[in-house]
Design a protein around this motif. Sequence first.
Motif, short mmCIF file in Angstrom:
data_model
loop_
_atom_site.label_atom_id
_atom_site.label_comp_id
_atom_site.label_asym_id
_atom_site.label_seq_id
_atom_site.Cartn_x
_atom_site.Cartn_y
_atom_site.Cartn_z
N VAL A 116 -5.31 -0.66 -2.77
CA VAL A 116 -4.55 -1.87 -2.48
C VAL A 116 -5.12 -2.56 -1.24
N ILE A 117 -5.40 -1.76 -0.21
CA ILE A 117 -5.92 -2.32 1.05
C ILE A 117 -7.30 -2.93 0.82
N ALA A 173 0.83 -1.20 0.00
CA ALA A 173 0.00 0.00 0.00
C ALA A 173 0.86 1.25 0.00
N PRO A 203 -1.95 -1.64 7.70
CA PRO A 203 -2.20 -0.74 6.57
C PRO A 203 -2.51 0.70 6.94
N ALA A 205 -3.26 3.83 -2.21
CA ALA A 205 -3.00 2.93 -1.07
C ALA A 205 -4.29 2.25 -0.60
#
Length: 392
Positions: free
Chosen positions: A387-388, A281, A354, A384
């Motif tokens: 991605v998480i 991330a 994260p 980011a």
Amino acid sequence: MRYLEHADPVITLTAGPVNAYAEVLRGLGRTVLYDYDPAFQFFYEGVVDKAQKAMRLSNKPVILHGEPVLGLEAAAASLIAPDDVVLNLASGVYGKGFGYWAKRYSPHLLEIEVPYNEAIDPQAVEAMLKAHPEITVVSVCHHDTPSGTINPIDAIGALVSARGGYLIVDAVSSFGGMKTHPEDCKADIYVTGPNKCLGAPPGLTMMGVSERGWAKMKANPLAPRASMLSIVDWEHAWSRDKPFPFTPSVSEINGLDVALDLYLNEGPEAVWARHALTAKAMRAGVAAMGLSIWAASDKIASPTTTAVRTPDGVDEKALRQAARARYGVVFSSGRGETLGKLTRIGHMGPTAQPIYAIAALTALGGAMNAAGQKLAIGKGIDAALAVIDADA
């Protein structure tokens, strides 16, 4: 200046020392037992058993009572004899630094050195071993933290083992944050510690030693004995029936016990996964903001530290000061040859979550903007988050 006020609350996202788990800090507050109290000797043996399980060793690990630089220097002093020919693999400041210790114990030093944003190529190691069959010891840093890069130690270890060599591995900032174990890479001495990915304070070394490694150290008359650098003195200290060479760090053992419980109870694979996700991330956000990582490719970028290249015209020290003063977030500088060229964001232990990638991107982007870079912080955070969310 506010960033110098140590009492200010901060989020520590450094490459070490890192935040310790709250449970570990409570563990440090346990009673400090007398080291010859049978209760402590029984407890110490149990902690070593947990470390053995975590490190996936077939024999007992060694705990040295000093932060892992003690273990690294002790490895050089104990395994390397004056007639050894040592091949040191240098892909960064720490890998290069081990060569200075190796040279102290043997004058016969060869090196493979690559640019400090790249990794060691196993084919280059194989070629060097073929060209110099006299090589007896190979040393390598797994995660060269000042560069945020990872070396392929399993492949390197297989090559060294096939030729009967001895392998020393620095896994200080990789063990516990990714899949790596002493026997996976056929290490004869594998040095790590609880003060990085296990989320404990600095103060101990955890070391895996192969049976061949023990035999070589015992046969080396110059290997330290009756010394802080001694490894051989601690071979049997894990046993409740054997004496300690000197007073162990009782409070640090209390903390290590908790750190190992946390790691084993969460499950190593789950721990590695959250380290990897946090780094992924972070790297996605860095790229979306228009910045770049230091590593030559994502393939060799560490899941425990993201090293962000400093743009031209930016004062890296001032950047970190601004991140702390404006946002209460602390980053690490480079070291040696990477000092001033990159900023390191650690993803280790409790900050390998994260949400800390979002905090890091906010502080890094804001500090960069204050330095005149005009980055799109929102794009970085969105990247980011994507991605998480994809991992959820």
